[in-house]
Write an enzyme that holds these catalytic residues in place. Structure first.
Site, short mmCIF file in Angstrom:
data_model
loop_
_atom_site.label_atom_id
_atom_site.label_comp_id
_atom_site.label_asym_id
_atom_site.label_seq_id
_atom_site.Cartn_x
_atom_site.Cartn_y
_atom_site.Cartn_z
N SER A 1 0.88 -1.19 0.00
CA SER A 1 0.00 0.00 0.00
C SER A 1 0.91 1.23 0.00
CB SER A 1 -0.85 -0.01 1.27
OG SER A 1 -1.52 1.22 1.46
N TYR B 1 -2.34 -0.70 10.42
CA TYR B 1 -2.28 -1.01 8.97
C TYR B 1 -0.96 -0.52 8.38
CZ TYR B 1 -3.98 -1.23 4.11
OH TYR B 1 -4.15 -1.51 2.77
P1 NAP Z 1 -11.30 -6.43 -0.14
O1 NAP Z 1 -12.19 -5.97 -1.23
O2 NAP Z 1 -11.78 -6.39 1.28
O3 NAP Z 1 -10.86 -7.94 -0.48
C1 NAP Z 1 -10.00 -8.63 0.36
C2 NAP Z 1 -10.32 -10.11 0.28
O4 NAP Z 1 -9.43 -10.79 1.18
C3 NAP Z 1 -11.74 -10.43 0.74
O5 NAP Z 1 -12.35 -11.38 -0.10
C4 NAP Z 1 -11.52 -10.97 2.14
O6 NAP Z 1 -12.52 -11.87 2.55
C5 NAP Z 1 -10.19 -11.67 1.97
N1 NAP Z 1 -9.55 -11.96 3.25
C6 NAP Z 1 -9.62 -11.25 4.40
N2 NAP Z 1 -8.95 -11.88 5.37
C7 NAP Z 1 -8.43 -13.00 4.82
C8 NAP Z 1 -7.64 -14.06 5.32
N3 NAP Z 1 -7.27 -14.12 6.61
N4 NAP Z 1 -7.26 -15.04 4.47
C9 NAP Z 1 -7.65 -15.02 3.17
N5 NAP Z 1 -8.42 -14.07 2.66
C10 NAP Z 1 -8.80 -13.06 3.47
O7 NAP Z 1 -9.93 -5.66 -0.12
P2 NAP Z 1 -9.10 -4.94 -1.28
O8 NAP Z 1 -9.31 -3.50 -1.17
O9 NAP Z 1 -9.26 -5.65 -2.55
O10 NAP Z 1 -7.63 -5.21 -0.70
C11 NAP Z 1 -6.77 -6.21 -1.20
C12 NAP Z 1 -5.35 -5.89 -0.76
O11 NAP Z 1 -4.98 -4.61 -1.25
C13 NAP Z 1 -5.18 -5.83 0.76
O12 NAP Z 1 -3.93 -6.37 1.13
C14 NAP Z 1 -5.20 -4.34 1.04
O13 NAP Z 1 -4.52 -4.00 2.23
C15 NAP Z 1 -4.50 -3.81 -0.20
N6 NAP Z 1 -4.77 -2.40 -0.49
C16 NAP Z 1 -6.03 -1.96 -0.72
C17 NAP Z 1 -6.24 -0.62 -0.99
C18 NAP Z 1 -7.60 -0.05 -1.26
O14 NAP Z 1 -7.72 1.17 -1.32
N7 NAP Z 1 -8.64 -0.86 -1.48
C19 NAP Z 1 -5.16 0.26 -1.00
C20 NAP Z 1 -3.89 -0.23 -0.73
C21 NAP Z 1 -3.70 -1.56 -0.49
P3 NAP Z 1 -13.71 -11.31 3.50
O15 NAP Z 1 -14.33 -10.16 2.77
O16 NAP Z 1 -14.61 -12.48 3.66
O17 NAP Z 1 -13.04 -10.87 4.77
#
Ligand code: NAP
Length: 252
Positions: free
Chosen positions: A143, A156
């Site tokens: 991130s 985070y």
């Molecule tokens: P998201 O839409 O919440 O998707 C994350 C997925 O990971 C969900 O399906 C979630 O399942 C699953 N998950 C959560 N805990 C888990 C575990 N212990 N083992 C396996 N799967 C698990 O999030 P996203 O925004 O796509 O984020 C994906 C990655 O990008 C993360 O590492 C996040 O920190 C990073 N990121 C995101 C952003 C942003 O702005 N969105 C920015 C920077 C970095 P559940 O929904 O059932 O919990």
């Protein structure tokens, strides 16, 4: 020729958001993809979509906080497709959001580290054991909060700084073994994670878009493009890099 024809990839947290977009994009470039998530139905739906589009996929339920799940994930990938060339360690949670450190919940801090940091550690160990000695590419989803501070998100921010540290160290450890290790650093991508933050505090919607010089949230597909590139031979001389995809946020 597709960028990943004949390659095998796995993606964690691929039921939704950036993980789902990455799994779909890898498959569209020819990779056979093991779609994994703690959410079994969501993982199955992503795998089904890949297959419906003419690609190759399986789904595996995997909670990255459970070492036995992670080992089984790599085993299932190799059993189904005969190897592992690329791994995208994406599963992550947002943590406590909106609290300064002295107010924050210790249990949530431990949970964030267990998923975002130790989850990446567990996955990398299993993936590297499989990739040695043949080679491969690992992409960790960090991130911009792994590069700069984020207010009221110390848990985070700590986890994502550590993910970049692991990425760089591992890149050095495996540079001569044909394994490239990189990270991507998104900011404010329109996924359930960001929508959850907006629901918790509606003011966040405009705070986020104002923070981004481009004036909009990113889309998961924009991150997936970078993931595909880093997994592909087009990035053959790239390792230990933390690629920023943030609409200009970190440039300020
Ligand atoms: P998201 O839409 O919440 O998707 C994350 C997925 O990971 C969900 O399906 C979630 O399942 C699953 N998950 C959560 N805990 C888990 C575990 N212990 N083992 C396996 N799967 C698990 O999030 P996203 O925004 O796509 O984020 C994906 C990655 O990008 C993360 O590492 C996040 O920190 C990073 N990121 C995101 C952003 C942003 O702005 N969105 C920015 C920077 C970095 P559940 O929904 O059932 O919990």
């Amino acid at each position: 020729m597709s960028k990943l024809e004949g390659k095998v990839a796995l993606v964690t947290g691929a039921a939704a958001g950036i993980g789902r977009a990455s799994a779909l994009a890898l498959a569209r470039e020819g990779a056979a993809v093991c779609v994994s998530d703690i959410n079994s139905e969501g993982a199955q739906a992503t795998a089904r979509r890949i297959i419906d589009e003419g690609g190759r996929a399986i789904s595996v339920t995997c909670d990255v906080t459970r070492v036995e799940d992670v080992s089984a994930l790599v085993e299932a990938t190799v059993d189904a497709f005969g190897g592992l060339d690329a791994a995208v360690n994406n599963a992550g949670i947002s943590g406590y959001f909106f609290q300064r450190l002295h107010e924050a919940d210790d249990e949530m801090f431990e949970r964030v580290l267990d998923v975002n940091l130790r989850g990446v550690w567990r996955c990398m160990k299993a993936e590297l054991n499989q990739m040695l000695p043949g080679g491969g590419a690992i992409v960790n989803i960090a991130s911009v909060a792994g590069l700069i501070g984020a207010p009221k998100a110390a848990d985070y921010t700590a986890s994502k700084h550590a993910v970049i540290g692991i990425t760089k160290s591992a890149a050095l450890d495996y540079a001569k073994s044909g394994i490239r290790v990189n990270a991507v650093c998104p900011a404010y991508i329109d996924t359930a994670m960001v929508q959850g933050a907006i629901q918790g505090n509606p003011a966040m919607a405009s705070i986020m878009t104002r923070a981004i010089p481009m004036g909009r949230l990113g889309q998961p597909e924009e991150i997936a493009e970078a993931v595909v590139w880093l997994c592909s031979d087009a990035a053959s001389f790239v390792t230990g890099h933390a690629l920023v995809l943030d609409g200009g946020l970190a440039a300020m």
